[in-house]
Design an enzyme around this catalytic site. Sequence first.
Site, PDB file in Angstrom:
ATOM      1  N   LYS A 112       0.823  -1.205   0.000  1.00  0.00           N
ATOM      2  CA  LYS A 112       0.000   0.000   0.000  1.00  0.00           C
ATOM      3  C   LYS A 112       0.862   1.262   0.000  1.00  0.00           C
ATOM      4  O   LYS A 112       0.783   2.088   0.910  1.00  0.00           O
ATOM      5  CB  LYS A 112      -0.930  -0.005   1.222  1.00  0.00           C
ATOM      6  CG  LYS A 112      -2.022   1.067   1.186  1.00  0.00           C
ATOM      7  CD  LYS A 112      -2.789   1.058   2.507  1.00  0.00           C
ATOM      8  CE  LYS A 112      -3.790   2.193   2.570  1.00  0.00           C
ATOM      9  NZ  LYS A 112      -4.444   2.305   3.884  1.00  0.00           N
ATOM     10  N   GLU A 148       1.555   5.026  -0.925  1.00  0.00           N
ATOM     11  CA  GLU A 148       0.557   6.073  -1.103  1.00  0.00           C
ATOM     12  C   GLU A 148       1.212   7.436  -1.253  1.00  0.00           C
ATOM     13  O   GLU A 148       2.380   7.634  -0.874  1.00  0.00           O
ATOM     14  CB  GLU A 148      -0.430   6.085   0.070  1.00  0.00           C
ATOM     15  CG  GLU A 148       0.195   6.354   1.422  1.00  0.00           C
ATOM     16  CD  GLU A 148      -0.789   6.155   2.576  1.00  0.00           C
ATOM     17  OE1 GLU A 148      -1.677   5.300   2.465  1.00  0.00           O
ATOM     18  OE2 GLU A 148      -0.641   6.850   3.588  1.00  0.00           O
TER      19      GLU A 148
END
Length: 411
Positions: free
Chosen positions: A131, A133
């Site tokens: 993840k 980001e």
Amino acid sequence: MTQPAVYRLQAKTQSYDWGKLGNVSKVARYAQQSGDAVDPSKPYAELWMGTHPNAPSVVMDDAHTPLRDLIHKYPELSTQTLYDQYSGDLPFLFKILSIRKALSIQAHPDKTLGARLFKEFPNNYKDPNHKPEMAIALTPFEALCGFRPLEEIARHLERYPELTELIGADVADSFLSTIQQQESNVEQNKAVLKSVFSALMHSPQESVTAQLSKLTDRLRDTEDPMAELVLRLDQQYSGGDIGIFSVLLLNYVTMEPGQAMFLGANEPHAYLSGDCVECMAASDNVVRAGLTPKFKDVNVLVEMLTYRYGSAESQKMTPQSFGSHSLLYDPPIDEFSVALTSLKTEETEEHKPIPGPSILIVTSGSGSLKAQGSTFDLKEGYVYFVGADVVLSAEAGESGLEFYRAFTVPT
């Protein structure tokens, strides 16, 4: 492409305790444009744009077609390569965040760790993906991101004896002596930094509560940004939260609108306040260790971090030109890039065909969008899905126009 490639979307909101309330929240104001009623007492924290199953976007047609179903029916909207690679989902999750109080201190696992955590602890880690980001400020924005330069941490150990008391004199002395040695290398520095962070994170709760009480009592008559931040976080998370001490080790980053930072896997961070555009790989995996009442996985967090260190300014990205009135934020990953287009009254901008799917959201102003011979209204909060290989032409109205566009291209 015979199939239309531009579709207006209804994006879903997420209500978390840290979100801004009612119409104060940009999330709520944007969601209002697609028909959502706003409760003035409810926190509107996030607006999710994409195909993630926790809050999937739907096409604003009579059938309220889920975006994922549309792409499954017409894979060419995504391109066959990306469709096959990501099983018909979008590779990214696009968001707006409106932050009233600090989010948890956290990190996101890389793909290897994500797969292991999902296999071993599926109740806490919901998918096997990584993840990474990126956050782009819409309003003045505050965050913690990455470890401070070692010299700053050394000064904090001296200036804040409560921190030294928590980690222990032996750990503090080892850290100070190591970083002061001319022959010490980066790996040695990372090792002693890890020992400091680990000792802090494993401190007994009664010690944390006692030392935090001493620290906040001492700082109440001190006027400096660090004192203000510590006291503010203590008000937001009462009860002796270990995360408040982490601000002495992590960079305090401030961003003005349009500034951005990329948060790679295994890097500690926490958003503190403001509104931002956020884009990430399509995952919801979070390893938390402070500023939260939620599950904390301290052992995993301590072991997963890279322990890279550097200045607050080094955490920020430098955008590239993406046209006469557009900037490109292009992080070092495959899943997404984001373009920002800012137009003054009646200015126009053309986006050349992108060989992958995209989602755009209007963050201020109004205007129009032309694609495939059709014209679409652009107003603050409007969200559109755009299929692959489409020429877009945007024109600003009287109040100007600003929109962000997240996209993926095949590698």
